[in-house]
Design an enzyme around this catalytic site. Sequence first.
Site, PDB file in Angstrom:
ATOM      1  N   CYS A 146       1.966   6.608  18.881  1.00 38.37           N
ATOM      2  CA  CYS A 146       2.613   6.205  20.136  1.00 38.37           C
ATOM      3  C   CYS A 146       3.478   4.966  19.934  1.00 38.37           C
ATOM      4  O   CYS A 146       4.485   4.794  20.613  1.00 38.37           O
ATOM      5  CB  CYS A 146       1.569   5.910  21.204  1.00 38.37           C
ATOM      6  SG  CYS A 146       0.416   7.261  21.438  1.00 38.37           S
TER       7      CYS A 146
ATOM      8  N   ASN B  95      -7.894   4.345   9.017  1.00 39.27           N
ATOM      9  CA  ASN B  95      -7.368   3.158   9.690  1.00 39.27           C
ATOM     10  C   ASN B  95      -7.427   3.239  11.215  1.00 39.27           C
ATOM     11  O   ASN B  95      -7.426   2.226  11.886  1.00 39.27           O
ATOM     12  CB  ASN B  95      -5.925   2.908   9.248  1.00 39.27           C
ATOM     13  CG  ASN B  95      -5.081   4.157   9.300  1.00 39.27           C
ATOM     14  OD1 ASN B  95      -5.367   5.152   8.630  1.00 39.27           O
ATOM     15  ND2 ASN B  95      -4.040   4.128  10.107  1.00 39.27           N
TER      16      ASN B  95
ATOM     17  N   THR C  16      11.187  -7.662 -11.125  1.00 37.68           N
ATOM     18  CA  THR C  16      10.611  -9.004 -11.288  1.00 37.68           C
ATOM     19  C   THR C  16       9.396  -9.149 -10.377  1.00 37.68           C
ATOM     20  O   THR C  16       9.431  -8.760  -9.215  1.00 37.68           O
ATOM     21  CB  THR C  16      11.670 -10.071 -10.931  1.00 37.68           C
ATOM     22  OG1 THR C  16      12.792  -9.881 -11.797  1.00 37.68           O
ATOM     23  CG2 THR C  16      11.122 -11.479 -11.097  1.00 37.68           C
TER      24      THR C  16
ATOM     25  N   GLN D 132      -7.654   0.151   3.793  1.00 34.44           N
ATOM     26  CA  GLN D 132      -8.465  -0.439   4.867  1.00 34.44           C
ATOM     27  C   GLN D 132      -9.724  -1.115   4.343  1.00 34.44           C
ATOM     28  O   GLN D 132     -10.267  -1.994   5.009  1.00 34.44           O
ATOM     29  CB  GLN D 132      -8.861   0.636   5.889  1.00 34.44           C
ATOM     30  CG  GLN D 132      -7.745   1.013   6.846  1.00 34.44           C
ATOM     31  CD  GLN D 132      -7.322  -0.120   7.771  1.00 34.44           C
ATOM     32  OE1 GLN D 132      -8.153  -0.906   8.243  1.00 34.44           O
ATOM     33  NE2 GLN D 132      -6.043  -0.228   8.036  1.00 34.44           N
TER      34      GLN D 132
ATOM     35  N   GLY E  57       0.812  -1.211   0.000  1.00 35.37           N
ATOM     36  CA  GLY E  57       0.000   0.000   0.000  1.00 35.37           C
ATOM     37  C   GLY E  57       0.847   1.264   0.000  1.00 35.37           C
ATOM     38  O   GLY E  57       0.517   2.251  -0.663  1.00 35.37           O
TER      39      GLY E  57
END
Length: 385
Positions: A326, A152, A238, A180, A72
């Site tokens: 965090c 997310n 590849t 998501q 992503g």
Amino acid sequence: MDDLIYLDHAATTPVHPLVRQAMMLYHTEYYGNPETLYSAGGAANEAVEDARRKVAALINCDPSEIYFTGGGTEADNWAVKGTAYAREKKGKHIVTSAIEHHAALEPCHFLEKRGFDVTRLPVDSDGLVTPDDVKKAIRKDTILVSIMHANNEVGTVEPVEEIGKITREAGVAFLVDAVQTVGNYPVDVQTMGCDMLALSAHKFYGPKGVGALYLRKGTRLVQLLHGGGQEGGKRAGTHNVHGIVGMGRAAEIAMEEMTPVMEQETELRDRLIEGILDGIPDVRLNGHATRRLPNNVSVCVEKVEGEAMLLSLDMKRICCSSGSACTTGSLEPSHVLLALGIPVEIAHGSLRFSLGRWTTEEQINYVLEVLPAIVQRLRGMSPVK
Ligand SMILES: *Cc1c(COP(=O)(O)O)cnc(C)c1O
């Protein structure tokens, strides 16, 4: 790992056993390079094209519009930087939101340091982007609008269809980060009206390190990876054959089973939300009450540190996450929670549970059994009263 209660599917999902099985042959028998002419390579090439058709079917596009990537993050980076450099003669203005994933935000930040202008739209207290804000932000020199499908951290599903209408009218490229949602929630690039869409296999029971960028036919994009002629000459390297095969199989399973899985997740999600809100005082739900991912439970527990709850839950073999910044060791609460207007001290007490296809009612009941006691104990220890 059997007794593990895994409630962090927004971070990554386990690989589906059928996906693992489908991938196996491409480690052993069909290890050929898909670009070669002999038959072992031909089999790999066919498998890659088969996977392309399956991923395309899942988001309702033509297989020729799917470009495989290393996940992503690469898809988001390619879409943002590739559009910027393809269209910089037209303009240098990008519109995005304050709650995008770092994979889409950071490329914008990178471009900003190199002379591009970035508008980061605010969101309301539910985490929603206002389509009218997008419309107002678009200028003559705007070249890209980048808005995620679902967040997310807090699970809010954005009005991407309405935004797509606006970008089309304005002739501005539209990127949707759907990492998501793809495989977990309906995604249709035609109704969204987007030009690009990012997805990632490991968020829907596929392997890690493989994803795709949907690129609508005719959309201009400068390539990031130069080398061989793979992916229609647009993305060299590849092919990750076994990974791509795994993503294709995962897409196929998602097509077949998404509706019942979503129904089951929604029921358990609501049970967990209600249980937490009823069982623990001074807790608030983050994100939109109804326009939210079927598997997302994000809350802020006042007067407790998210990390402390996380560690106590880990001792009970429960995996979840706290406002994602965090986890990087930074003391700043996540940019998403702050953008929702949650005060810093409350944002520190954030906890995200993300359910999955194998989450059971017993597991949810167990969380509801142990969490109130954990919070009570930590609050008793807390210097902040
Ligand atoms: C996980 C995630 C990404 C990054 O995908 P990777 O495949 O892990 O690189 C991007 N955007 C969102 C919304 C995500 O949840």
